[in-house]
Write an enzyme that holds these catalytic residues in place. Structure first.
Site, PDB file in Angstrom:
ATOM      1  N   HIS A  80       1.148   9.677  -8.032  1.00  0.00           N
ATOM      2  CA  HIS A  80       0.881   9.232  -6.528  1.00  0.00           C
ATOM      3  C   HIS A  80       0.601  10.372  -5.733  1.00  0.00           C
ATOM      4  O   HIS A  80       0.747  11.586  -6.265  1.00  0.00           O
ATOM      5  CB  HIS A  80       2.271   8.879  -6.147  1.00  0.00           C
ATOM      6  CG  HIS A  80       2.410   7.466  -6.628  1.00  0.00           C
ATOM      7  ND1 HIS A  80       3.025   6.082  -6.063  1.00  0.00           N
ATOM      8  CD2 HIS A  80       2.163   6.827  -7.827  1.00  0.00           C
ATOM      9  CE1 HIS A  80       2.984   4.930  -6.674  1.00  0.00           C
ATOM     10  NE2 HIS A  80       2.366   5.227  -7.991  1.00  0.00           N
ATOM     11  N   CYS A 129       4.727   4.338  -0.375  1.00  0.00           N
ATOM     12  CA  CYS A 129       6.084   4.813  -1.033  1.00  0.00           C
ATOM     13  C   CYS A 129       7.045   4.313  -0.230  1.00  0.00           C
ATOM     14  O   CYS A 129       7.022   4.388   0.805  1.00  0.00           O
ATOM     15  CB  CYS A 129       6.179   6.279  -0.977  1.00  0.00           C
ATOM     16  SG  CYS A 129       7.523   7.119  -1.492  1.00  0.00           S
TER      17      CYS A 129
END
Lengths: 318, 318
Positions: B215, B246
């Site tokens: 990520h 997130c």
């Protein structure tokens, strides 16, 4: 060709903060001089020592930086400070010579079209004029970082041959510049172009110190830093919060972000002398001052080991 | 410790598109099944072959992916397709076994706290239950990619020891999984944690194929790809446009962006089999469909050699 070694882990990497110059010049609303000084001092307080504070360009061309002398006079020089400013010509050099500067960043483009657009003269004329500029600065005890804009590609011409970058670097070296800075003006740097430019300069101008100045326009700025480290470079520019932008790409980001760079370097085994928490504070001050969101990611997510409450509701894991 | 070699230039790198699963599950508004199929097919048309298309989780837990079977039945399998879906448990494996899948991605967290939060059981219980899951899938001729979430850090526990990641990888290998996928669930991967996890797995589970799933929460996702390549990894996940997010960082980005990854890989001397221009088209279709801006940079700036009109007005160069 010389075979560069990767920078060994543990090495101190120089992070040069360029937000107050390359970032602020892209801000439409004038930032009060006192605020510029406050931001610079907040950056110094985090451990930043190297900073490109302003630019001695024409105040008509870049009104945002018309207060160059006042900003330089107002900042608190930290221990180990290396304060620089951009100088485009002899008139700028005369102004710079009156200020407390350690170095000056000159600028010529590696592409003819970009240089004509930027300073209205051929590349070789820019280089010829730098002789007097560099002499004037050296007389004042100021070092010179020879800037090479569009070093990894030109938005008008496309590919910029590494040999052209190396030729300019060699000329800078002959003129006495202490270093060259490869500017990724519109975010065209890639691992292969970075490697090619560095290796061509090492061949043409052995011993010349190479600095790297990446933009994150296409998302690969920090990947290019990894290539720079693999090629032995130890000096990288970045702008607090990822200030700046690209005139050719609406919504694209500007310079690589200082907090994200410092986070990457420290998490790659290098030291920077910068405290990330205090750097984030300086970035948040910058964001508050300019009044719009900055693209930096670490200011949004925080350092990696920040803990969260296990009672917080989670979405599905990935 | 084994001494991994960097992936040689020219190597074909596998880019596995996970946006339709890891990205879509973060979208609040239901994306019509026909649109999901259209986006998947646009991605295949650009040359994408590997895709994690959906998830066999409970439709109550993730209503966005309740149409898993319909999406899988609707997509056009390209030549060389490697179609996968996430399966959390035996019930999911039963559903998966009825579909045209090449592989399945199971998931356990490397941290106890995250695993309890995510699937409400200890790590070892998850692993024990995978025995029946993997047997069921292998009976159906479906390969298994053993997912390890929070492999580079846990938002609750902080540091995740590489030995814990390696222990889970070894267990997956014993259960017959063909590969493991190290999930950077909340964007805590860094060059040093990536290197440590890869090397620990190579030591504990020699020969096991390692996939990396980063990520970009803290901006260093593509820098971690550079580390993965330096450690010999040839399979990376990414999400079109940088879909996802997130839960712990408002405004932070999600998965690394497929276009930015493909751009980086191609500009680093690797091949991907993907046409960047058509991939950008698929990303723009995705952005139009979900109705909000995506964080990918290449969709904003275009490929690096896109030319601009020299008569365009320039701002000061950097």
């Amino acid at each position: 060709m010389s075979s560069p070694l990767p920078v060994p882990e543990g090495t101190r990497i120089t992070v040069c903060e360029v937000g107050p110059r390359d970032g602020f010049q892209n801000e439409k609303t004038f930032i009060p001089t006192a605020k510029k000084i406050e931001i610079a001092n907040a950056l110094f307080a985090s451990g930043v020592t190297h900073m490109q504070v302003t630019s001695f360009v024409s105040p008509r061309a870049v009104p945002q930086l018309a207060d160059a002398e006042e900003v330089l006079a107002g900042i608190d020089r930290p221990e180990g400070a290396w304060i620089t400013a951009l100088v485009p010509n002899l008139r700028g050099a005369e102004r710079a010579a009156q200020c407390a500067l350690d170095a000056v960043h000159t600028v010529v483009s590696a592409s003819e079209t970009h240089n004509r657009k930027n300073v209205n003269r051929p590349v070789d004329q820019s280089l010829a004029e730098f002789e007097a500029v560099i002499d004037r600065l050296h007389t004042a005890g100021i070092a010179v970082e020879g800037g090479i804009a569009t070093a990894f590609g030109c938005p008008f011409e496309g590919i910029v041959p590494p040999e052209q970058v190396a030729r300019i670097a060699r000329r800078y070296q002959e003129l006495g510049a202490e270093s060259v800075s490869l500017g990724d003006t519109t975010g065209m740097a890639t691992p292969l172009t970075v490697r090619a430019a560095i290796r061509a300069i090492r061949e043409a101008a052995p011993g010349l110190d190479i600095h790297l100045h990446f933009h994150n326009t296409r998302g690969v700025g920090l990947a290019c830093v990894m290539t720079g480290l693999a090629e032995g470079v130890t000096h990288f520019d970045a702008a607090v919060g990822g200030l700046g932008g690209c005139p050719f790409a609406a919504g694209a980001t500007g310079n690589i972000c200082t907090e994200d760079l410092v986070y990457l370097l420290q998490e790659s085994g290098y030291s920077t002398g910068i405290e990330l928490d205090r750097l984030i504070d300086a970035a948040l001050l910058t964001q508050d001052t300019i009044g719009h969101a900055l693209p930096g990611q670490v200011i949004k997510a925080g350092p990696r080991l920040k803990r969260h409450d296990p009672d917080q509701t989670l979405t599905a894991a990935g």
